[in-house]
Design a protein around this motif. Structure first.
Motif, PDB file in Angstrom:
ATOM      1  N   HIS A 129       0.766  -1.278   0.049  1.00 20.25           N
ATOM      2  CA  HIS A 129       0.007   0.168   0.054  1.00 20.25           C
ATOM      3  C   HIS A 129       0.586   1.284  -0.017  1.00 20.25           C
ATOM      4  CE1 HIS A 129      -3.925  -2.096   1.624  1.00 20.25           C
ATOM      5  NE2 HIS A 129      -3.629  -2.680   0.285  1.00 20.25           N
ATOM      6  N   TYR A 130       2.139   1.186   0.310  1.00 18.38           N
ATOM      7  CA  TYR A 130       2.787   2.392   0.269  1.00 18.38           C
ATOM      8  C   TYR A 130       3.163   2.955  -0.758  1.00 18.38           C
ATOM      9  CZ  TYR A 130       7.112  -0.112  -1.068  1.00 18.38           C
ATOM     10  OH  TYR A 130       7.966  -1.053  -1.672  1.00 18.38           O
ATOM     11  N   CYS A 135     -10.511   4.483   6.970  1.00 12.18           N
ATOM     12  CA  CYS A 135      -9.714   5.846   6.905  1.00 12.18           C
ATOM     13  C   CYS A 135     -10.707   7.001   6.746  1.00 12.18           C
ATOM     14  CB  CYS A 135      -8.816   5.866   5.557  1.00 12.18           C
ATOM     15  SG  CYS A 135      -7.796   7.368   5.289  1.00 12.18           S
ATOM     16  N   ILE A 176       1.697  12.590   0.245  1.00  9.42           N
ATOM     17  CA  ILE A 176       0.771  12.388   1.424  1.00  9.42           C
ATOM     18  C   ILE A 176       1.621  12.391   2.777  1.00  9.42           C
ATOM     19  CG2 ILE A 176       0.759  10.255   1.075  1.00  9.42           C
ATOM     20  CD1 ILE A 176      -2.434  10.026   1.957  1.00  9.42           C
ATOM     21  N   THR A 217      -2.457  15.894   2.265  1.00  5.84           N
ATOM     22  CA  THR A 217      -1.636  15.864   1.297  1.00  5.84           C
ATOM     23  C   THR A 217      -1.138  17.406   0.814  1.00  5.84           C
ATOM     24  OG1 THR A 217      -2.910  14.052   0.457  1.00  5.84           O
ATOM     25  CG2 THR A 217      -1.307  15.125  -1.149  1.00  5.84           C
ATOM     26  N   VAL A 258      -7.088  12.442   5.420  1.00  8.66           N
ATOM     27  CA  VAL A 258      -5.798  12.580   5.115  1.00  8.66           C
ATOM     28  C   VAL A 258      -5.173  14.000   4.858  1.00  8.66           C
ATOM     29  CG1 VAL A 258      -5.975  10.367   3.709  1.00  8.66           C
ATOM     30  CG2 VAL A 258      -6.255  12.551   2.713  1.00  8.66           C
ATOM     31  N   GLN A 291       0.740   2.961  -3.159  1.00  7.00           N
ATOM     32  CA  GLN A 291      -0.444   3.538  -3.874  1.00  7.00           C
ATOM     33  C   GLN A 291      -1.008   4.503  -3.324  1.00  7.00           C
ATOM     34  OE1 GLN A 291      -3.132  -0.219  -3.430  1.00  7.00           O
ATOM     35  NE2 GLN A 291      -1.544  -1.531  -3.382  1.00  7.00           N
ATOM     36  N   TYR A 292      -0.616   4.991  -2.282  1.00  7.99           N
ATOM     37  CA  TYR A 292      -1.076   6.469  -1.641  1.00  7.99           C
ATOM     38  C   TYR A 292      -0.756   7.593  -2.714  1.00  7.99           C
ATOM     39  CZ  TYR A 292      -2.312   4.230   2.650  1.00  7.99           C
ATOM     40  OH  TYR A 292      -3.160   3.324   3.565  1.00  7.99           O
ATOM     41  N   ILE A 315      -2.367   9.798   7.472  1.00  2.00           N
ATOM     42  CA  ILE A 315      -3.535   8.921   7.404  1.00  2.00           C
ATOM     43  C   ILE A 315      -4.085   8.611   8.529  1.00  2.00           C
ATOM     44  CG2 ILE A 315      -4.042   6.627   6.801  1.00  2.00           C
ATOM     45  CD1 ILE A 315      -3.480   7.942   4.306  1.00  2.00           C
ATOM     46  N   TYR A 367       3.213   7.997   6.860  1.00  2.89           N
ATOM     47  CA  TYR A 367       1.809   7.797   6.813  1.00  2.89           C
ATOM     48  C   TYR A 367       1.369   6.261   6.508  1.00  2.89           C
ATOM     49  CZ  TYR A 367       3.540   7.423   1.989  1.00  2.89           C
ATOM     50  OH  TYR A 367       4.203   7.001   0.858  1.00  2.89           O
ATOM     51  N   TRP A 368       2.015   5.559   5.987  1.00  2.00           N
ATOM     52  CA  TRP A 368       1.732   4.245   5.474  1.00  2.00           C
ATOM     53  C   TRP A 368       1.480   3.225   6.712  1.00  2.00           C
ATOM     54  CZ3 TRP A 368       5.696   0.909   7.129  1.00  2.00           C
ATOM     55  CH2 TRP A 368       7.042   1.576   7.357  1.00  2.00           C
TER      56      TRP A 368
END
Length: 498
Positions: free
Chosen positions: A18-19, A388, A26, A393, A391, A21-22, A29, A131-132
């Motif tokens: 997932h790290y 979630c 960003i 960004t 966020v 894919q954000y 989270i 964040y991940w």
């Protein structure tokens, strides 16, 4: 070897990537956990319990080491057959934070009773580079569903038992011993036994699940949270042979002449055992015992309600009974029954109601519960979810949510969240941007910071948790009120130790 690396490999495989894919840039989270409100559900509120254990065991202190990073790198390379593990990110956690997780968790105090559909805890990263991490630890934290669900079901048992005990005796004396945890051998693992067993001890102090006692001792500061009594099982009775059932019973009485003792009595014929062995051949031996050394007879087969009714009638015929101040019949103080077969929320209520209809007090019967307490449940029992909601960004915050067109009940909450009591007395989750600013201030928020940057910030004793989970007065004397009026009474706690 697995145990040493459980922090880096305790996520689901899909979370490992997932790290990547954000969105770019960003830095935050923020996610939350709730038991979703579900129309028609048997349970309208939940008991918060178990987070302290998970934090202490898995997340507190320096949990990232170079050895773990290398083991995880190899493990995920073998699984994915490509290099997707964030070795660099984890090494930065090790170098910058000494292996401590830069995470903040705010949670409802353990033991609190919270209406379904409210936030129970939130998770966010404290360092923008990580964040991940917030949702990386989701899998572990969502396992909170289990102790929460057990504690909730256990408390529902307590409501039923309290209702019948008070109605037929006018007292709640002995309530915390009325439901015995028989579930140890029926659960899926030692950890399940420990978590589930400890969750039951939030409401009762009667258990055979040793693992739950050890967890309460080790993680919740209670030297001895529950108690049991010597008890026979079928092997100790049938090993004497059918013709010597009386000698088997007598042996138990001889070995445990003082203190209460439980004897399973349905190895062959429960009714014959009660009438002709306990009520005749061993009658004098039984009558020699006292309230502090009572004989507890255990049926273990047949229809639970019908069997208990028939057994108590036979015991009345053999040993007599008296009337309590409410006019309900009570067996002599040296004699009681424990029903541990076929017990769930429905059957306990049915048994006690039928006993009451026959003129018997709930004082006469104890219950044991195994699979219905610790095993016949899952994450969907209370619709537990981790989502979630906020966020950041490029330095800007954004409230985020899911809203599936195919299932409105799965709509998630938006923004940073707080839990507070409104002017009408309702507990409610305030989503950022809703309500007045003063209503979402930290001083109003019931969510407490329990974990930050690898350190446990708040610790609860089992004694405090039990106090938070006590039955409320309206649960013992349900008023004829509409739902809105009932919820206004939410924070009215009964006096005493129950």
């Amino acid at each position: 070897r697995y145990q040493r690396n459980e922090n880096l490999t305790s996520a689901c495989f899909f979370q490992i990537t997932h790290y990547k894919q954000y969105p770019p840039n960003i830095s935050k989270i923020y996610s939350y956990f709730e038991c979703r409100r579900k129309k028609g559900s048997q349970f309208s509120e939940v008991v918060v319990f178990g987070l302290q254990y998970l934090l202490k065991k898995y997340l507190t202190g320096p949990v990232v080491t170079e050895e773990k990073i290398q083991e995880a790198k190899l493990f995920y390379q073998m699984h994915f057959k490509q290099a997707v593990f964030d070795e660099e990110g984890w090494r930065k956690v090790l170098e910058k934070h000494d292996g401590r997780l830069p995470i903040r968790i705010k949670a409802v105090p353990e033991g609190r009773i919270i209406p379904r559909g409210n936030v129970l805890f939130t998770v966010e990263n404290t360092d923008p580079n990580f964040y991940w991490l917030t949702n990386y630890i989701e899998t572990m934290l969502v396992q909170m569903w289990y102790p929460i669900t057990v504690a909730t079901i256990s408390r529902e048992f307590k409501k039923i038992l309290a209702k019948h005990l008070k109605a037929t005796s006018g007292s709640l004396e002995g309530l915390d011993q009325k439901l015995h945890d028989f579930g140890y051998r029926g659960v899926s693992s030692q950890e399940s036994a420990a978590l589930g067993g400890a969750a039951h001890l939030v409401n009762f102090c009667s258990t055979d699940t040793v693992a739950g006692l050890l967890m309460a001792q080790r993680y919740y500061g209670c030297p001895m949270a529950g108690f049991s009594i010597p008890a026979a099982e079928h092997s100790t009775i049938i090993s004497w042979g059918r013709s010597k059932e009386k000698e088997a019973f007598e042996r138990v009485l001889d070995q445990f002449s003082s203190g209460p003792v439980s004897v399973v009595s349905d190895s062959y014929d429960i009714f014959n055992a009660c009438k002709h062995i306990w009520g005749d051949k061993l009658k004098e031996r039984v009558m020699e015992r006292s309230q502090d050394s009572c004989l507890v007879i255990r049926p273990d087969s047949g229809d639970p309600a019908e069997t208990v009714i028939e057994v108590i009638k036979i015991l009345e015929e053999c040993f007599g009974c008296s009337l309590n101040s409410f006019g309900y019949k009570v067996l002599p103080s040296y004699l009681r029954i424990i029903q541990g077969d076929g017990i769930d929320l429905s059957s306990v209520d049915e048994i006690l109601q039928k006993l009451s209809d026959e003129g018997w007090s709930a004082e006469n019967v104890f219950f044991g519960c195994g699979s219905a307490l610790l095993q016949k449940l899952n994450r969907d029992t209370l619709s537990c979810a981790f989502k979630c909601s906020y966020v950041e960004t490029n330095g800007k915050g954004m409230d985020v949510y899911k809203q599936p067109v195919t299932d409105p009940s799965k709509r998630s909450k938006r923004g940073r969240l707080s839990l507070r009591r409104n002017s009408d007395g309702f507990l409610e989750t305030v989503e950022r941007g809703a309500g007045k600013p003063e209503e979402v201030s930290p001083s109003c928020d019931l969510l407490v910071t329990v974990f930050e940057n690898g350190s446990l910030m708040q610790e609860y004793s089992l004694e405090e948790i039990r106090k938070n989970a006590r039955l409320r007065e309206e649960e013992l004397n349900p008023p004829t009120l509409h739902n809105h009026e009932q919820e206004l009474l939410h924070n009215h706690i009964i006096n005493g130790i129950h």
